[in-house]
Design an enzyme around this catalytic site. Structure first.
Site, PDB file in Angstrom:
ATOM      1  N   LYS A  16      17.828  25.473 -12.693  1.00  0.00           N
ATOM      2  CA  LYS A  16      18.529  26.324 -13.682  1.00  0.00           C
ATOM      3  C   LYS A  16      19.204  25.495 -14.749  1.00  0.00           C
ATOM      4  CE  LYS A  16      22.724  25.114 -12.004  1.00  0.00           C
ATOM      5  NZ  LYS A  16      23.716  24.317 -12.758  1.00  0.00           N
ATOM      6  N   PRO A 104      15.573  17.421 -10.745  1.00  0.00           N
ATOM      7  CA  PRO A 104      16.307  16.160 -10.555  1.00  0.00           C
ATOM      8  C   PRO A 104      17.387  16.280  -9.470  1.00  0.00           C
ATOM      9  CG  PRO A 104      16.135  16.675 -12.895  1.00  0.00           C
ATOM     10  CD  PRO A 104      15.572  17.854 -12.157  1.00  0.00           C
ATOM     11  N   ALA A 106      20.954  15.586  -7.901  1.00  0.00           N
ATOM     12  CA  ALA A 106      22.299  15.398  -8.487  1.00  0.00           C
ATOM     13  C   ALA A 106      22.199  15.385 -10.013  1.00  0.00           C
ATOM     14  CB  ALA A 106      22.961  14.113  -7.977  1.00  0.00           C
ATOM     15  N   MET A 109      21.036  20.636 -12.280  1.00  0.00           N
ATOM     16  CA  MET A 109      20.092  21.749 -12.440  1.00  0.00           C
ATOM     17  C   MET A 109      19.942  22.574 -11.164  1.00  0.00           C
ATOM     18  SD  MET A 109      17.102  20.514 -14.944  1.00  0.00           S
ATOM     19  CE  MET A 109      16.460  22.184 -14.817  1.00  0.00           C
ATOM     20  N   GLY A 110      20.804  22.342 -10.193  1.00  0.00           N
ATOM     21  CA  GLY A 110      20.787  23.185  -8.996  1.00  0.00           C
ATOM     22  C   GLY A 110      19.593  22.937  -8.084  1.00  0.00           C
ATOM     23  N   GLY A 111      19.115  21.705  -8.005  1.00  0.00           N
ATOM     24  CA  GLY A 111      17.957  21.401  -7.155  1.00  0.00           C
ATOM     25  C   GLY A 111      18.247  21.618  -5.677  1.00  0.00           C
ATOM     26  N   GLY A 112      19.386  21.140  -5.219  1.00  0.00           N
ATOM     27  CA  GLY A 112      19.762  21.325  -3.811  1.00  0.00           C
ATOM     28  C   GLY A 112      19.946  22.811  -3.499  1.00  0.00           C
ATOM     29  N   SER A 113      20.509  23.544  -4.461  1.00  0.00           N
ATOM     30  CA  SER A 113      20.697  24.985  -4.284  1.00  0.00           C
ATOM     31  C   SER A 113      19.346  25.694  -4.218  1.00  0.00           C
ATOM     32  CB  SER A 113      21.515  25.560  -5.441  1.00  0.00           C
ATOM     33  OG  SER A 113      22.772  24.919  -5.508  1.00  0.00           O
ATOM     34  N   ALA A 114      18.390  25.238  -5.027  1.00  0.00           N
ATOM     35  CA  ALA A 114      17.041  25.816  -5.003  1.00  0.00           C
ATOM     36  C   ALA A 114      16.390  25.567  -3.640  1.00  0.00           C
ATOM     37  CB  ALA A 114      16.190  25.231  -6.125  1.00  0.00           C
ATOM     38  N   ASP A 146      25.884  27.862  -6.425  1.00  0.00           N
ATOM     39  CA  ASP A 146      24.683  28.115  -7.235  1.00  0.00           C
ATOM     40  C   ASP A 146      23.513  28.685  -6.421  1.00  0.00           C
ATOM     41  OD1 ASP A 146      25.948  27.170  -9.492  1.00  0.00           O
ATOM     42  OD2 ASP A 146      25.085  25.153  -9.343  1.00  0.00           O
TER      43      ASP A 146
END
Ligand code: C5P
Length: 310
Positions: A16, A104, A106, A109-114, A146
């Protein structure tokens, strides 16, 4: 194996961009009250879940993503999501989660949340739970601010910690060029820098807004599908502290803005930079220009749907 337990489930979940982020005061729980407008973009985490005795994960990169910092133990947010789902459903099931990361790490862009959202969707299907979406969203909010948006996707306004969502109307598509950075940033550190900055300059900038709200012009631009209007209203209160911590980003921001972007913004808590282009062909031109300058530049578009089985 019964019909409720497929041999594997493949899910993808988007990263995001916060096209608007106003940060209010820090609350007693350490979180800041905020108002944000999220847009899910076409940079996806992919996850394949297969039956297993325990909940395990392996992580690989899809494209130029440095996955070194991603934990593969119980600290991993996707593992925690799968555990929370099993616990809530009252079942003792395992799953192996194979994650291919394109967002990416950290990077703001909310990668861990995705990944967490993908795990909720994947395990719900793998275990044949059929959990209502409202319940998945409730679990998502317990995992991180997120995560609910990564489930919902599209365009949405987030209030509270960013986890109280209402979908926003959006027309057309917006083309972005993302410039990730090799060195990730810690979200709590960037929020902490904002607080410190506000304390240092309390006289000049006054107190944080009491009740943060998304600017009406942002919502209007999203509704109109008007990139020029959106460019003029992009705002991120975490940008100044992120640039203060990482002055090198300012040069890249200027480079993008002088290379044809309508505007550039730090994504979330950074360090990924998001450049809004007038249209698809301008975005391709911008991507080529920035790549030629030696930067990693990715062309994406939004809004796109949230985490779903593919
Ligand atoms: O919920 P999540 O794990 O994504 O948040 C990471 C950190 O970011 C929090 O521990 C907090 O320090 C900061 N944060 C905040 N206010 C928010 C969201 C996140 O201070 N609304």
């Amino acid at each position: 194996m019964s019909a409720q337990t497929p041999a594997s489930v493949r899910v993808r979940a988007p990263g995001k961009i916060n096209v608007f982020l106003e940060v209010g005061d820090v609350q007693d729980d350490g979180y800041h009250e905020l108002a944000t407008a999220f847009q899910a973009v076409s940079l996806y985490e992919e996850m394949v879940a297969t039956p297993a005795d325990e909940i395990t994960i392996d992580v690989s990169a899809r494209g130029p993503v440095d996955i070194e910092g991603v934990p593969t133990d119980d600290r991993n947010l996707a593992v925690r999501a799968a555990r929370l789902l099993a616990q809530t459903a009252g079942i003792d099931r395992g799953a192996h989660l194979a994650v291919r990361k394109a967002v990416p790490v950290a990077g703001g862009m909310g990668g861990g949340s995705a990944d967490a959202a993908a795990a909720l969707i994947a395990c719900d299907a793998l275990w044949g739970l059929g959990m209502p979406t409202s319940e998945l969203v409730r679990l998502a909010a317990r995992l991180g601010a997120d995560v609910p948006f990564a489930l919902l996707g599209g365009t949405a306004v987030g209030t509270g910690r960013g986890d109280q969502l209402s979908p926003a109307l959006a027309r057309g598509r917006f083309d972005w060029v993302l410039v990730p950075n090799e060195t990730g940033m810690s979200t709590p550190v960037v929020y902490g820098e904002l607080d410190a900055h506000r304390r240092r300059h309390a006289v000049d900038i006054g107190p944080a807004p009491r009740v943060p709200a998304v600017d009406r012009d942002v919502l209007h631009a999203l509704r109109q599908g008007d990139a020029g209007m959106l460019a003029a209203t992009l705002r991120n209160d975490l940008q100044a502290p992120a640039l203060h911590l990482r002055p090198d980003l300012a040069r890249v921001l200027e480079r993008g803005e002088s290379s044809g972007a309508l505007a550039g913004i730090v994504s979330g808590s950074g360090p990924t930079l998001a450049f809004l282009a007038a249209d698809e062909s301008s975005a391709i031109d911008l991507q080529v220009t920035l790549s030629a300058a030696g930067l990693v530049a990715l062309h994406v578009h939004g809004p796109v749907p949230g985490a779903r089985v593919v």
